[in-house]
Motif scaffolding. Structure first.
Motif, mmCIF file in Angstrom:
data_model
loop_
_atom_site.group_PDB
_atom_site.id
_atom_site.type_symbol
_atom_site.label_atom_id
_atom_site.label_comp_id
_atom_site.label_asym_id
_atom_site.label_seq_id
_atom_site.Cartn_x
_atom_site.Cartn_y
_atom_site.Cartn_z
ATOM 1 N N ARG A 141 8.866 15.943 -12.788
ATOM 2 C CA ARG A 141 7.820 15.449 -12.933
ATOM 3 C C ARG A 141 7.390 16.455 -12.618
ATOM 4 N NH1 ARG A 141 7.673 9.611 -10.373
ATOM 5 N NH2 ARG A 141 8.138 8.128 -12.423
ATOM 6 N N PRO B 71 2.846 6.542 -11.020
ATOM 7 C CA PRO B 71 3.707 6.000 -11.704
ATOM 8 C C PRO B 71 4.047 4.249 -12.245
ATOM 9 C CG PRO B 71 4.507 8.057 -10.818
ATOM 10 C CD PRO B 71 3.186 7.431 -10.032
ATOM 11 N N SER B 72 3.844 4.139 -13.471
ATOM 12 C CA SER B 72 3.148 2.606 -13.096
ATOM 13 C C SER B 72 4.402 2.404 -15.094
ATOM 14 C CB SER B 72 2.301 2.167 -13.861
ATOM 15 O OG SER B 72 1.724 2.105 -12.184
ATOM 16 N N LYS C 79 -2.664 3.091 -14.387
ATOM 17 C CA LYS C 79 -3.197 3.736 -13.347
ATOM 18 C C LYS C 79 -1.744 4.822 -13.488
ATOM 19 C CE LYS C 79 -0.944 0.196 -10.956
ATOM 20 N NZ LYS C 79 -0.460 -0.942 -10.228
ATOM 21 N N SER C 80 -0.762 5.314 -14.441
ATOM 22 C CA SER C 80 -0.201 6.007 -14.336
ATOM 23 C C SER C 80 -0.764 7.636 -14.693
ATOM 24 C CB SER C 80 0.590 6.199 -15.423
ATOM 25 O OG SER C 80 1.608 5.521 -15.273
ATOM 26 N N ASN D 125 -2.930 8.540 -10.747
ATOM 27 C CA ASN D 125 -1.406 9.524 -11.016
ATOM 28 C C ASN D 125 -0.163 8.055 -10.198
ATOM 29 O OD1 ASN D 125 -2.792 11.937 -11.745
ATOM 30 N ND2 ASN D 125 -3.420 12.156 -10.425
ATOM 31 N N ASN E 183 11.462 6.125 -9.591
ATOM 32 C CA ASN E 183 10.937 7.153 -8.960
ATOM 33 C C ASN E 183 11.812 8.415 -8.125
ATOM 34 O OD1 ASN E 183 7.804 6.292 -9.248
ATOM 35 N ND2 ASN E 183 7.923 4.888 -8.224
ATOM 36 N N ASN F 259 -1.007 -0.803 -16.821
ATOM 37 C CA ASN F 259 -0.126 0.583 -16.332
ATOM 38 C C ASN F 259 0.058 1.848 -16.485
ATOM 39 O OD1 ASN F 259 1.264 -1.891 -14.785
ATOM 40 N ND2 ASN F 259 3.146 -1.688 -15.662
ATOM 41 N N HIS G 109 6.748 9.008 -17.168
ATOM 42 C CA HIS G 109 5.490 8.063 -16.065
ATOM 43 C C HIS G 109 4.970 6.985 -16.427
ATOM 44 C CE1 HIS G 109 4.475 12.518 -15.308
ATOM 45 N NE2 HIS G 109 3.765 11.637 -14.245
ATOM 46 N N SER G 110 6.239 6.733 -17.791
ATOM 47 C CA SER G 110 5.770 4.816 -18.190
ATOM 48 C C SER G 110 6.906 4.105 -18.344
ATOM 49 C CB SER G 110 4.216 4.618 -19.272
ATOM 50 O OG SER G 110 4.765 5.833 -20.122
#
Length: 395
Positions: free
Chosen positions: A325, A16-17, A9-10, A14, A318, A6, A282-283
């Motif tokens: 963000r 957000p995970s 991926k973040s 790009n 999100n 995750n 983002h995490s």
């Protein structure tokens, strides 16, 4: 493994995970900390708070999205009557819980509940600011603010439940930092995490405590703090205790100087990080006791799980974070960022990984952070520390 996937991926795709969900279970507490808006009675809304069905929905969403870590705080999370049911429900999906507590209710835990914490691989983080009985009672606003947490920590360590200590550095305890580490090591605690007082509200629904900045350390305290840090770093070399001092000492002076000069058009972390990637945005999903989703712990919420309709947790998160963000990507920082130090150590690491050319000067810091964590973890796996119990004579 999910948390690394995750995070990748973040950082690099790009997408957000989140690797964790952080929930404040209650706005009630058994202490009256001088730097906490809940402790000072400023949080008194009558809005309905999270209930057990809400929390189980969050856990179901975490399972569906592969989010492996659940952080439970408050107020005092052990005042939430179904906390053990939630820990057990989460672990059914392989989700491990980490609890942030002041420790005063730990001695009351029954054997069954201690066994549940152990079986569910729960980590307990206890907030202690000084091992001086008088100082801790003053900072926490209650008697037994030290004796009960020590009793609880001793009980947990005896049953091999991981315990960490979290310490807020203030004008009242900056001379006690090394003493905290020595006593934590003596108790068999895994680590000590330090942070200064943040001067915005810890709970964005209310204004901060009046004159909150005055609780923080002064520039002329920095020499003593650096002396404390050097003693801690030397102590860590020969003991199993782990701290965040190796990163903290690189930016704490900038934060303190900034705090007392407070330029309106700059941010202290720019002296440390040339380009910031804000990890929590983002995490990590932050949810307050009303079920509202915050972009981070210091920004006001934009969504709530109580009005979710058919939207998923990720959709709500999100939606809550998208504006912030975009601002930070354009290097336009909300005013609350001026006090943001809660995740700065992790932000330094992630910013270096995300923007290595911009933050070339931080590569050695990131490498040290990773190597130190891995070497300490390997040592602990090979030979876990043993608690001696009680409190050492203050040094």
């Amino acid at each position: 493994m999910n948390k690394y996937i995750n995070l990748f991926k973040s950082l690099y795709l790009n997408i957000p995970s989140p690797v964790a969900v952080s929930i404040n279970l209650t706005n009630k507490c058994v202490q009256h900390c001088i730097y906490c808006e809940i402790g000072q009675g400023l949080v008194n809304s009558k809005k309905p708070i999270l209930d057990t069905p809400d929390l189980k929905w969050i856990v179901d969403e975490m399972n569906r999205s592969g989010i492996p870590q659940l952080y439970l705080g408050g107020g005092e999370p052990f005042l939430f009557k179904d906390i053990f049911e939630i820990i057990q429900y989460a672990y059914k999906f392989g989700i491990r819980s980490s609890i942030m507590t002041n420790g005063m209710l730990l001695p009351r835990l029954s054997q069954d509940r201690i066994e549940l914490l152990k079986e569910c691989e729960t980590t307990i983080n206890v907030s202690i600011d000084s091992f001086s009985i008088d100082k801790e009672a003053f900072i926490r606003g209650v008697e037994n603010a030290l004796s009960l947490p020590i009793e609880g920590i001793t009980l947990l360590v005896k049953h091999k439940i991981p315990v960490n200590i979290m310490t807020v550095i203030s004008a009242y305890n900056y001379q006690d930092l090394f003493d905290v580490v020595v006593n934590a090591n003596h108790l068999g605690v895994n680590s000590v995490g330090f942070q200064p007082v943040i001067f915005v509200s810890c709970f964005p629904e209310v204004e901060p405590i009046e004159n909150k900045k005055s609780l923080n350390i002064l520039p002329n305290n920095l020499t003593e703090i650096e002396h404390q840090f050097q003693k801690i770093l030397e102590f860590e070399k020969d003991n199993y205790i782990n701290t965040n001092v190796h990163v903290l000492h690189q930016w704490l002076a900038d934060y303190v100087q900034f705090l007392h000069s407070m330029p309106t058009d700059d941010f202290f972390f720019k002296k440390t990080v040339n380009r910031l990637w804000c990890a929590p945005l983002h995490s990590a999903i932050s949810i307050n006791y009303y079920g509202e989703i915050l972009p981070c712990n210091m920004l006001k919420p934009a969504e709530s799980i109580k009005g979710r309709g058919d939207r998923s947790l990720l959709e709500l998160w999100n939606s809550s974070c998208v504006s912030t963000r975009s601002m930070i990507k354009e290097r336009q920082y909300p005013d609350e960022c001026k006090s943001c130090i809660c995740s700065l150590n992790f932000n330094i690491l992630c910013s270096t990984l995300k923007y290595p050319l911009s933050n070339l000067h931080l590569l050695s810091t990131a490498k040290e952070f990773i190597v130190k964590r891995n070497s300490k973890a390997n040592r602990l796996r090979r030979n876990p520390p043993k608690a001696n119990g009680g409190m050492r004579q203050r040094l």
